[in-house]
Design a protein around this motif. Sequence first.
Motif: not given
Length: 98
Positions: A23-30, A46-50
């Motif tokens: 959830i934290d990584v996905a929050r970076v992507a919105g 993937w977007k969050g990781c990028v």
Amino acid sequence: MADGMGRARPPPDKPPDIRTFVIDVARVAGFDPGKHQPLPGTQLLWKGCVYLQHATLTYRALKNLDMIKKGNRLNSGELRDARRGKHKVVSLPGSWKS
């Protein structure tokens, strides 16, 4: 991770569980988690990781330019000078060039 500008939080006593991490990584992507919403999919992760990778590369480049110092903030004059090429050029790993 930085808490505000320049103040690092101490690491937690135990690492987060996989659900919290996803959830934290996905929050970076919105991603905005809701109470009954399913976990984010692979594209959002993937977007969050990028985004995190780009933020890391940017931070390292600015640090190499001596624009990030402990306790100091980047002011608009320094940013303007960097854009105009008044600081030394940093070579980034891989295909990234500046």
